[in-house]
Motif scaffolding. Structure first.
Motif, PDB file in Angstrom:
ATOM      1  N   GLU A 114       6.046  21.269   3.744  1.00 47.54           N
ATOM      2  CA  GLU A 114       5.057  20.836   4.205  1.00 47.54           C
ATOM      3  C   GLU A 114       3.877  21.754   4.598  1.00 47.54           C
ATOM      4  OE1 GLU A 114       5.052  17.390   4.604  1.00 47.54           O
ATOM      5  OE2 GLU A 114       2.857  17.543   5.118  1.00 47.54           O
ATOM      6  N   SER A 165      -0.504   6.143  12.436  1.00 43.85           N
ATOM      7  CA  SER A 165      -0.292   7.627  13.054  1.00 43.85           C
ATOM      8  C   SER A 165      -1.728   7.324  14.005  1.00 43.85           C
ATOM      9  CB  SER A 165      -0.549   8.679  12.045  1.00 43.85           C
ATOM     10  OG  SER A 165      -0.904   9.731  13.013  1.00 43.85           O
ATOM     11  N   SER A 469       0.586   2.959   4.842  1.00 46.23           N
ATOM     12  CA  SER A 469       0.580   4.275   5.981  1.00 46.23           C
ATOM     13  C   SER A 469      -0.715   4.680   6.471  1.00 46.23           C
ATOM     14  CB  SER A 469       1.402   5.546   5.548  1.00 46.23           C
ATOM     15  OG  SER A 469       1.759   6.150   6.626  1.00 46.23           O
ATOM     16  N   ASN A 473       2.736  10.670   8.561  1.00 45.99           N
ATOM     17  CA  ASN A 473       3.742  11.378   7.325  1.00 45.99           C
ATOM     18  C   ASN A 473       5.228  10.778   7.959  1.00 45.99           C
ATOM     19  OD1 ASN A 473       4.975  12.985   5.467  1.00 45.99           O
ATOM     20  ND2 ASN A 473       4.232  15.026   6.359  1.00 45.99           N
ATOM     21  N   HIS A 496      -0.545   5.380   0.683  1.00 48.21           N
ATOM     22  CA  HIS A 496      -0.841   6.469   1.821  1.00 48.21           C
ATOM     23  C   HIS A 496      -2.370   6.629   1.872  1.00 48.21           C
ATOM     24  CE1 HIS A 496       3.541   7.339   1.512  1.00 48.21           C
ATOM     25  NE2 HIS A 496       3.260   7.259   0.121  1.00 48.21           N
ATOM     26  N   SER A 498      -4.724   8.912   3.525  1.00 44.51           N
ATOM     27  CA  SER A 498      -4.405  10.258   3.738  1.00 44.51           C
ATOM     28  C   SER A 498      -5.685  11.142   3.580  1.00 44.51           C
ATOM     29  CB  SER A 498      -3.442  10.826   3.269  1.00 44.51           C
ATOM     30  OG  SER A 498      -2.104  10.110   3.241  1.00 44.51           O
ATOM     31  N   ASN A 502       1.024  15.181   1.617  1.00 45.46           N
ATOM     32  CA  ASN A 502       2.239  15.455   2.533  1.00 45.46           C
ATOM     33  C   ASN A 502       3.452  14.998   1.962  1.00 45.46           C
ATOM     34  OD1 ASN A 502       2.614  12.788   3.286  1.00 45.46           O
ATOM     35  ND2 ASN A 502       0.845  12.904   4.866  1.00 45.46           N
ATOM     36  N   ARG A 503       4.533  15.283   2.621  1.00 41.18           N
ATOM     37  CA  ARG A 503       5.970  15.097   2.021  1.00 41.18           C
ATOM     38  C   ARG A 503       5.922  13.458   1.671  1.00 41.18           C
ATOM     39  NH1 ARG A 503      10.346  17.355  -0.407  1.00 41.18           N
ATOM     40  NH2 ARG A 503      12.002  15.894  -0.094  1.00 41.18           N
ATOM     41  N   SER A 504       5.600  12.458   2.577  1.00 37.62           N
ATOM     42  CA  SER A 504       5.552  11.151   2.289  1.00 37.62           C
ATOM     43  C   SER A 504       5.069  10.943   0.814  1.00 37.62           C
ATOM     44  CB  SER A 504       4.816  10.315   3.492  1.00 37.62           C
ATOM     45  OG  SER A 504       5.575  10.730   4.503  1.00 37.62           O
ATOM     46  N   HIS A 505       4.087  11.691   0.447  1.00 37.26           N
ATOM     47  CA  HIS A 505       3.598  11.195  -0.959  1.00 37.26           C
ATOM     48  C   HIS A 505       4.664  11.513  -2.110  1.00 37.26           C
ATOM     49  CE1 HIS A 505      -0.698  12.240   0.895  1.00 37.26           C
ATOM     50  NE2 HIS A 505      -0.137  11.299   1.584  1.00 37.26           N
ATOM     51  N   THR A 663       3.677  17.087  11.838  1.00 33.40           N
ATOM     52  CA  THR A 663       4.425  17.729  10.508  1.00 33.40           C
ATOM     53  C   THR A 663       3.567  18.661   9.799  1.00 33.40           C
ATOM     54  OG1 THR A 663       3.609  15.750   9.233  1.00 33.40           O
ATOM     55  CG2 THR A 663       5.716  15.603  10.408  1.00 33.40           C
ATOM     56  N   THR A 664       2.290  18.765   9.983  1.00 32.91           N
ATOM     57  CA  THR A 664       1.659  19.803   9.242  1.00 32.91           C
ATOM     58  C   THR A 664       1.409  21.301   9.958  1.00 32.91           C
ATOM     59  OG1 THR A 664      -0.511  18.642  10.555  1.00 32.91           O
ATOM     60  CG2 THR A 664      -0.128  18.371   8.076  1.00 32.91           C
TER      61      THR A 664
END
Ligand SMILES: Nc1nc2c(c(=O)[nH]1)N[C@H]1C(S)=C(S)[C@@H](COP(=O)(O)OP(=O)(O)OC[C@H]3O[C@@H](n4cnc5c(=O)[nH]c(N)nc54)[C@H](O)[C@@H]3O)O[C@H]1N2
Ligand SMILES: Nc1nc2c(c(=O)[nH]1)N[C@H]1C(S)=C(S)[C@@H](COP(=O)(O)OP(=O)(O)OC[C@H]3O[C@@H](n4cnc5c(=O)[nH]c(N)nc54)[C@H](O)[C@@H]3O)O[C@H]1N2
Ligand SMILES: [Mo]
Length: 773
Positions: A114, A165, A469, A473, A496, A498, A502-505, A663-664
């Protein structure tokens, strides 16, 4: 000065370990924030944005939800090191363009941390990846929205999930929940489910409101302040100013934590000359180094000691008039606390009877006490009873609705509290749904939707077709990383919204969209009536405006309310009863709706334009009254309970480093704890290290056990550290793979991120080993 995005990823073998620090902030903090700002965003964007953080007419710091003063003057730089880093992160002049995506296939991006993903910069254009594709490719906004409309309409509402979020502003959040409900689902999980949900679950039934009951000014009047399960030096640095001022005035401050966090011991206020020159103010007068999960036992012991003192000296401790008039259940509470098992209490807390009695004395003598808490109390199986025990103590001494007293859950994301106020909740009240139906002529669904834990289950059971989302994330923030990632990849569409990769992407659904959006610092002026502003609610229920001024990194970014409106039009059709376009064009229209739907927001558009915004009604604070089902404050009786790991195991809690935002990761320097350039570490007490047969810096694999099943995460380094004995600590999100999804706080369903039972084995290259670096 301009620093290119890192090409290399984290190398855990570079880990450096130094001495933990004993004070927070100071000149170093300012230097770090400036350096990060200049290298990410360049001097001009940095200075322009820094001076507007948390100023009246400026933007709300995206760092945390700690309030600004609404009565007094604001300091010219109402920010902190980590707020400045949050701004630098967002104001970054680095960009992630369509060419960037072309150069980076998903297969490569999946192996990045990340840290690497997030430091590449701001996403500049909407992107899509379709089944069989190896790369994200650019897509027009119109096509992107059409794709969402097609997928949602090919599915059923209960198979669509709308995650939020907590950075999302009030107006956006209101439109977003309206979209979900117009479609026909309450599937509105949010980061609050993983964060302070336990606080709401404890406060609503006991004091009739799911929010804190203090204002910032109360810190000027408190005689005693508890800071429990919270690391303010890192996560809410501006809170240290309030604590330092209280301490100077003579208030006592008690920190309760398994870790000796730097901010408890000293604070060099970067907003004063003395602080910059290194003069440190003392923060806590007392530090209780408690065992993880021992707080329930501690608060029950306090209750016992307070009642025993009252017995000895009637009328000196307990506020009997308050109890008689506005509370219920005191007799049962009193009899439950009549006896105490000191051996069990010492065992559960890791504290001595003498230590506990000494701090109880402070409570006995205080006429105005505040309890502050954060995640150290919300992410364990018995979190809700633990927090109800705090409420018992506050009720006992009448610590509501008087200066310097009350409950202070310190929220995380800068608008997480506001999002809930706006209706982002999987279990909405009937009152809210009726008001929405009346205002908009829709038929809101009554069945409860998924919270974040249930959404994880739904992914596992292939019950999610479309996952949207709004920020965040989800893949990395929740438990059981591998299972969740696999489930997300089976969803038909992930969307996403955003600012950065990030990881979810990269563990996306079969089709996936990335919709780049404006952040807090960005100017939002592409509207028929010109520039628009948004609003947020801080941890103390103050609503105020926020407006960014920076030129966005790309002309293709859309504001979040516009994205929601266009999704709604694509899903619900252009002839839908709600005029989505009008809301996207002019945020005053959204606020007028909110004013009619939500109590406390009357005349919203006028009051949000006042210098300091306005404060939402708060019955315990305003009138010492409690809007519970019985119309009274409620004492509760909870059985004694603590965390008991099996033999040969330790309790593992997860926490944030000083250089990350959830998470960042801003960087790799957990400066106050002395941990640098590596993150896969387990902080462990030297005696535990020895008893378990390991040495400092040994490489281990970690095995967590829950309900007869095991989870494993490999290649962590043990670091000898002065944590409470029996309790280890690791960083979030590296340790999330270890959290079994069944490990949750009862009643709130918040993951047990601070309650794992773990053991260690020497590191081996396991076949199929996960998350190995
Ligand atoms: N810079 C920065 N600011 C942030 C964030 C960030 O990541 N970076 N995140 C934001 C968000 S979303 C949130 S929710 C907040 C989080 O703010 P915090 O709650 O401060 O965050 P954590 O790092 O999880 O720290 C939890 C603290 O609780 C302690 N603890 C763990 N278990 C126990 C226990 O059983 N009992 C007690 N008494 N203490 C315990 C840990 O040692 C640690 O000090 O911060 C917000 N602000
Ligand atoms: N083990 C463990 N797990 C935890 C916790 C823990 O203490 N331990 N804490 C939990 C808590 S308290 C929380 S709040 C959750 C956090 O969970 P989330 O809120 O889901 O995660 P974040 O890391 O805050 O989200 C970061 C992403 O948000 C996007 N973003 C940033 N700014 C904006 C913006 O202005 N608009 C939009 N649309 N997107 C933006 C960026 O793309 C970035 O990658 O994690 C939870 N998980
Ligand atoms: Mo949070």
């Amino acid at each position: 000065m301009h620093r290119p995005a890192p090409k290399d990823d984290i190398n855990e073998d570079d880990l450096k370990v130094g001495e933990p620090k004993h004070s927070a902030a100071g000149l170093k903090a300012v230097m770090v924030s400036m350096e990060r700002g200049f290298s990410e965003a360049g001097p001009s964007r940095t200075l322009r944005s820094m001076l507007r953080i948390n100023q009246r007419g400026g933007f709300d710091c995206p760092g945390c939800a700690w309030p600004e003063s609404i009565t007094g003057a604001r300091k010219p730089a109402e920010f902190c090191e980590n707020g400045a880093k949050a701004v630098a992160e967002e104001a970054s002049a680095r960009t992630v363009t369509p060419q960037w995506w072309e150069q980076h296939p998903i297969s490569v991006l999946r192996d990045k941390t990340e840290y690497w993903l997030g430091s590449q910069g701001r996403i500049t254009a909407p992107m899509i990846i379709r089944p069989g594709d190896t790369h994200y490719k650019p897509i027009s906004w119109a096509e992107a929205f059409a794709t969402i409309g097609e997928h949602v309409n090919a599915s059923t509402p209960d198979k669509c999930v709308f995650y939020t979020s907590g950075r999302t502003a009030n107006e956006t959040a209101f439109m977003y929940q309206l979209l979900a409900r117009s479609l026909g689902t309450n599937n509105l999980p949010d980061c609050s489910n993983m964060c302070h949900e336990s606080s709401g679950s404890a406060l609503n039934p006991t004091i009739g409101i799911g929010k804190g009951t203090v204002s910032l000014e109360d810190f000027d009047h408190a005689e005693l302040i508890f800071v429990v399960g919270q690391n303010p030096g890192t996560n809410h640095p501006r809170m240290l100013s309030a604590l330092a001022d209280a301490r100077k005035r003579g208030a006592k401050i008690v920190a309760v934590n398994p870790l000796p966090e730097a901010g408890f011991f000293g604070f060099k206020d970067p907003q004063t000359v003395g602080g910059m020159l290194g003069k440190s103010s003392e923060i806590s007068s007392h530090f209780l180094q408690i065992k993880v999960g021992g707080d329930l036992a501690l608060f029950q012991a306090f209750g016992h000691l307070l009642l025993a003192e009252e017995e000895k000296n009637p009328g000196t401790v307990v506020d009997q008039a308050f109890i008689n008039e506005v509370t219920d259940g005191f007799a049962a509470y009193k009899s439950a606390r009549a006896e105490i098992d000191w051996d069990a209490t010492e065992e559960a807390t890791g504290l001595t009877r003498t230590q506990i009695t000494e701090v109880a004395r402070l409570l006995i003598e205080s006429k105005a006490s505040i309890f502050c808490w954060a995640l150290g109390l919300t992410q364990q199986p018995h979190s809700v009873p633990t927090l109800k025990e705090i409420i018992n103590l506050l009720l006992l001494q009448g610590n509501f609705g008087k200066p310097g007293a009350g409950a202070c859950p310190v929220r995380g994301h800068s608008n997480v509290q506001g999002d809930r106020t706006m209706g982002i909740w999987e279990k909405p009240t009937e009152q809210l749904l009726e008001a929405l139906d009346a205002e908009f002529g829709i038929d809101s669904p009554r069945a409860h939707g998924y919270d974040s834990t249930e959404a994880l289950d739904a992914f596992e059971n292939n019950d999610v077709d479309v996952f949207v989302s709004m920020g965040g994330n989800f893949a990395l923030a929740n438990s059981e990383t591998e299972l969740l990632e696999a489930g997300m990849q089976r969803a038909k569409l992930t969307v996403h919204i955003s600012t950065k990769p990030n990881r979810s992407h990269v563990v996306h659904g079969q089709t996936s969209l990335i919709l780049p959006t404006l952040g807090r610092t960005d100017k939002d002026d592409k509207h028929p009536k010109g520039a628009q502003f948004l609003s947020v609610e801080d941890s103390m229920s103050v609503i105020h405006s926020t407006q960014g001024r920076l030129t966005p990194v790309s002309e293709h970014l859309l504001a979040e309310p516009v994205i929601v409106a266009r999704m709604a039009q694509a899903i619900l059709g252009d002839d839908h009863v709600i005029d989505w376009r009008a809301m996207a064009d002019d945020y005053d229209v959204v606020r007028d709706h909110i004013a009619r739907v939500l109590p406390g927001f009357e005349d919203f558009n006028r009051r949000v334009r006042e210098r300091n915004g306005f404060v939402l009604p708060n019955a315990p604070r305003d009138s010492r009254s409690f809007a519970t089902d019985i119309g009274k404050g409620r004492f509760t009786v909870s059985p004694f309970e603590a965390l008991k790991p099996p033999a040969g195991h330790l309790i593992l809690q997860t926490m944030r480093s000083h250089d990350q935002y959830n998470t960042t990761f801003y960087g790799l320097d957990d400066r106050y704890r002395g941990i640098k350039d590596g993150r896969r570490v387990i902080l462990i007490h030297p005696d535990d290290l020895q008893e378990m047969g390991f040495a400092d810096r040994d490489l281990v694999d970690v095995i967590s056990t829950f309900g007869g099943t095991e989870r494993r995460a490999n290649r962590f380094r043990l670091v000898s550290y002065p944590t409470a004995k029996g309790c280890a600590a690791a960083y979030f999100p590296e340790a999330n793979a270890l959290v079994h999804r069944g490990l949750v706080a009862r009643e709130s369903n918040t993951p047990g991120f601070k309650a794992m039972s773990v053991r260690f084995v020497p590191h081996t290259q396991q076949p199929g080993a996960t998350l190995d670096s």
